[in-house]
Design an enzyme around this catalytic site. Structure first.
Site, PDB file in Angstrom:
ATOM      1  N   ASN A   9       0.769  -1.500   0.086  1.00  0.00           N
ATOM      2  CA  ASN A   9       0.225  -0.025  -0.104  1.00  0.00           C
ATOM      3  C   ASN A   9       0.807   1.309  -0.025  1.00  0.00           C
ATOM      4  O   ASN A   9       1.396   1.486   0.947  1.00  0.00           O
ATOM      5  CB  ASN A   9      -0.737  -0.246   1.328  1.00  0.00           C
ATOM      6  CG  ASN A   9      -1.839   0.954   1.152  1.00  0.00           C
ATOM      7  OD1 ASN A   9      -1.690   2.165   0.847  1.00  0.00           O
ATOM      8  ND2 ASN A   9      -3.071   0.685   1.727  1.00  0.00           N
ATOM      9  N   LYS A  12      -0.258   4.028   2.372  1.00  0.00           N
ATOM     10  CA  LYS A  12       0.328   3.891   3.819  1.00  0.00           C
ATOM     11  C   LYS A  12       1.842   4.516   4.001  1.00  0.00           C
ATOM     12  O   LYS A  12       2.262   5.080   4.992  1.00  0.00           O
ATOM     13  CB  LYS A  12       0.352   2.269   4.316  1.00  0.00           C
ATOM     14  CG  LYS A  12      -0.963   2.097   4.868  1.00  0.00           C
ATOM     15  CD  LYS A  12      -0.929   0.583   5.040  1.00  0.00           C
ATOM     16  CE  LYS A  12      -2.216  -0.042   5.607  1.00  0.00           C
ATOM     17  NZ  LYS A  12      -2.159  -1.503   6.104  1.00  0.00           N
ATOM     18  N   GLU A  36      -0.964 -13.189   5.274  1.00  0.00           N
ATOM     19  CA  GLU A  36      -1.723 -12.658   6.648  1.00  0.00           C
ATOM     20  C   GLU A  36      -2.319 -14.156   7.153  1.00  0.00           C
ATOM     21  O   GLU A  36      -3.118 -14.608   6.289  1.00  0.00           O
ATOM     22  CB  GLU A  36      -2.919 -11.686   6.289  1.00  0.00           C
ATOM     23  CG  GLU A  36      -2.262 -10.509   6.190  1.00  0.00           C
ATOM     24  CD  GLU A  36      -3.327  -9.215   6.548  1.00  0.00           C
ATOM     25  OE1 GLU A  36      -4.369  -9.728   6.975  1.00  0.00           O
ATOM     26  OE2 GLU A  36      -2.915  -8.160   6.377  1.00  0.00           O
ATOM     27  N   ASP A  66      -0.595  -3.012  10.550  1.00  0.00           N
ATOM     28  CA  ASP A  66      -2.132  -3.686  10.448  1.00  0.00           C
ATOM     29  C   ASP A  66      -3.260  -2.918  10.833  1.00  0.00           C
ATOM     30  O   ASP A  66      -2.918  -2.329  12.082  1.00  0.00           O
ATOM     31  CB  ASP A  66      -1.876  -5.219  10.937  1.00  0.00           C
ATOM     32  CG  ASP A  66      -2.249  -6.219  10.068  1.00  0.00           C
ATOM     33  OD1 ASP A  66      -2.990  -5.903   8.971  1.00  0.00           O
ATOM     34  OD2 ASP A  66      -2.417  -7.446  10.330  1.00  0.00           O
ATOM     35  N   TYR A 142     -11.306   3.356   3.970  1.00  0.00           N
ATOM     36  CA  TYR A 142     -12.520   3.883   4.735  1.00  0.00           C
ATOM     37  C   TYR A 142     -12.333   5.632   5.085  1.00  0.00           C
ATOM     38  O   TYR A 142     -13.267   5.802   5.949  1.00  0.00           O
ATOM     39  CB  TYR A 142     -12.747   3.093   6.000  1.00  0.00           C
ATOM     40  CG  TYR A 142     -12.902   1.677   5.833  1.00  0.00           C
ATOM     41  CD1 TYR A 142     -14.025   1.146   5.402  1.00  0.00           C
ATOM     42  CD2 TYR A 142     -12.093   0.671   6.258  1.00  0.00           C
ATOM     43  CE1 TYR A 142     -14.354  -0.068   5.381  1.00  0.00           C
ATOM     44  CE2 TYR A 142     -12.214  -0.473   6.047  1.00  0.00           C
ATOM     45  CZ  TYR A 142     -13.466  -0.867   5.471  1.00  0.00           C
ATOM     46  OH  TYR A 142     -13.754  -2.543   5.496  1.00  0.00           O
ATOM     47  N   ASP A 143     -11.625   6.064   4.752  1.00  0.00           N
ATOM     48  CA  ASP A 143     -11.434   7.592   4.818  1.00  0.00           C
ATOM     49  C   ASP A 143     -12.792   8.433   4.455  1.00  0.00           C
ATOM     50  O   ASP A 143     -13.192   9.240   5.134  1.00  0.00           O
ATOM     51  CB  ASP A 143     -10.306   8.168   4.019  1.00  0.00           C
ATOM     52  CG  ASP A 143      -9.003   7.992   4.619  1.00  0.00           C
ATOM     53  OD1 ASP A 143      -8.702   7.669   5.586  1.00  0.00           O
ATOM     54  OD2 ASP A 143      -7.790   8.226   3.836  1.00  0.00           O
ATOM     55  N   LYS A 162      -5.433  14.795   7.933  1.00  0.00           N
ATOM     56  CA  LYS A 162      -5.873  13.617   8.538  1.00  0.00           C
ATOM     57  C   LYS A 162      -4.498  13.024   9.433  1.00  0.00           C
ATOM     58  O   LYS A 162      -4.747  12.444  10.527  1.00  0.00           O
ATOM     59  CB  LYS A 162      -6.148  12.417   7.597  1.00  0.00           C
ATOM     60  CG  LYS A 162      -6.151  10.843   7.921  1.00  0.00           C
ATOM     61  CD  LYS A 162      -6.071  10.009   6.707  1.00  0.00           C
ATOM     62  CE  LYS A 162      -5.874   8.675   7.306  1.00  0.00           C
ATOM     63  NZ  LYS A 162      -5.659   7.780   6.158  1.00  0.00           N
ATOM     64  N   HIS A 167      -4.881   7.309  13.563  1.00  0.00           N
ATOM     65  CA  HIS A 167      -4.351   6.132  14.342  1.00  0.00           C
ATOM     66  C   HIS A 167      -3.000   5.633  13.918  1.00  0.00           C
ATOM     67  O   HIS A 167      -2.098   5.256  14.806  1.00  0.00           O
ATOM     68  CB  HIS A 167      -5.359   5.076  14.036  1.00  0.00           C
ATOM     69  CG  HIS A 167      -5.627   4.760  12.663  1.00  0.00           C
ATOM     70  ND1 HIS A 167      -6.010   5.762  11.833  1.00  0.00           N
ATOM     71  CD2 HIS A 167      -5.735   3.878  11.736  1.00  0.00           C
ATOM     72  CE1 HIS A 167      -6.237   5.221  10.410  1.00  0.00           C
ATOM     73  NE2 HIS A 167      -5.899   4.117  10.506  1.00  0.00           N
ATOM     74  N   ARG A 168      -2.594   5.882  12.618  1.00  0.00           N
ATOM     75  CA  ARG A 168      -1.359   5.445  12.162  1.00  0.00           C
ATOM     76  C   ARG A 168      -0.326   6.560  12.937  1.00  0.00           C
ATOM     77  O   ARG A 168       0.809   6.022  13.233  1.00  0.00           O
ATOM     78  CB  ARG A 168      -1.201   5.625  10.777  1.00  0.00           C
ATOM     79  CG  ARG A 168      -0.013   5.250  10.056  1.00  0.00           C
ATOM     80  CD  ARG A 168      -0.232   4.820   8.639  1.00  0.00           C
ATOM     81  NE  ARG A 168      -1.217   3.935   8.298  1.00  0.00           N
ATOM     82  CZ  ARG A 168      -2.352   4.121   7.903  1.00  0.00           C
ATOM     83  NH1 ARG A 168      -2.802   5.388   7.572  1.00  0.00           N
ATOM     84  NH2 ARG A 168      -3.406   3.320   7.806  1.00  0.00           N
TER      85      ARG A 168
END
Ligand code: IMP
Length: 182
Positions: A9, A12, A36, A66, A142-143, A162, A167-168
């Site tokens: 990704n 990310k 995974e 993850d 999901y943004d 953001k 969370h990241r």
């Protein structure tokens, strides 16, 4: 200080690189497909992913990430199945599952797993928020349907904003503190 971020990704990677560079940690990108494992635990999935990434990138210190989106009214779904849910029912499907639900509370979890062949470390970040009534523009994943508590806009609409409290970011800040103390 350098570490390799293993993922498929690019989105990310951009977020990871911009955050860790502010801590003096440089990050290479290894665009690799990682296996995974099936598990109810995001921690177990992240740990196994870090070990397999370490082997795949040529035994260099590696981090993997993850994530999961946990919707209260859906008893935590999609959670550890977030990737599969996104690729199947998508944002539209999540909104449909919540039609008529007053409870829109949700949170994102991000786990950063580091492995260098000896030490395995997990850093976690969470951001609380709610699911929007409609799909907005901007962002990825999901943004477009997640509104963090600290804003009235979705992650998608917040664009660069953001990263400020995501969370990241929280997981990466914890990781950076741990990594610099080693
Ligand atoms: P995974 O950790 O790559 O398996 O991510 C799980 C799912 O959550 C994927 O479908 C991603 O698109 C989604 N996801 C992860 N992080 C974010 C984010 O920051 N914003 C929006 N969606 C995300």
């Amino acid at each position: 200080m350098a570490v390799t971020f293993a993922s498929t990704n690019q989105n990310k990677y951009r977020e990871v690189q911009s955050i860790l560079s502010t801590h003096g940690i440089s990050v290479d990108f290894a665009q690799v497909e990682l296996i995974e494992i099936q598990s109810d635990s995001l921690e177990e999935i992240a740990k196994e992913k870090a070990k397999s990434a370490f082997a795949k990138v040529g035994r260099r210190p590696v981090i993997v990430e993850d994530d999961g989106l946990y919707v209260d009214a859906l008893k935590g779904f999609p959670g550890q199945y977030s990737s599969h849910a996104f690729n199947t029912i998508g944002n539209e499907g999540i909104l449909k599952l919540l039609v008529g639900s007053k409870d829109r509370l949700a949170h994102f979890r991000s786990l950063i797993a580091f492995f260098d062949g000896r030490t395995l470390s997990i850093s976690e970040g969470r951001v609380a928020g709610r699911i929007s009534d409609r799909i907005t523009e901007g962002g990825w994943g999901y943004d477009p349907i997640f509104i963090p508590d600290y804003a009235d806009l979705t992650f998608g609409q917040l664009r660069e904003g953001k990263s400020k409290y995501s969370h990241r970011r929280k997981a990466l800040e914890k990781f950076a503190q741990w990594y610099q103390k080693r």
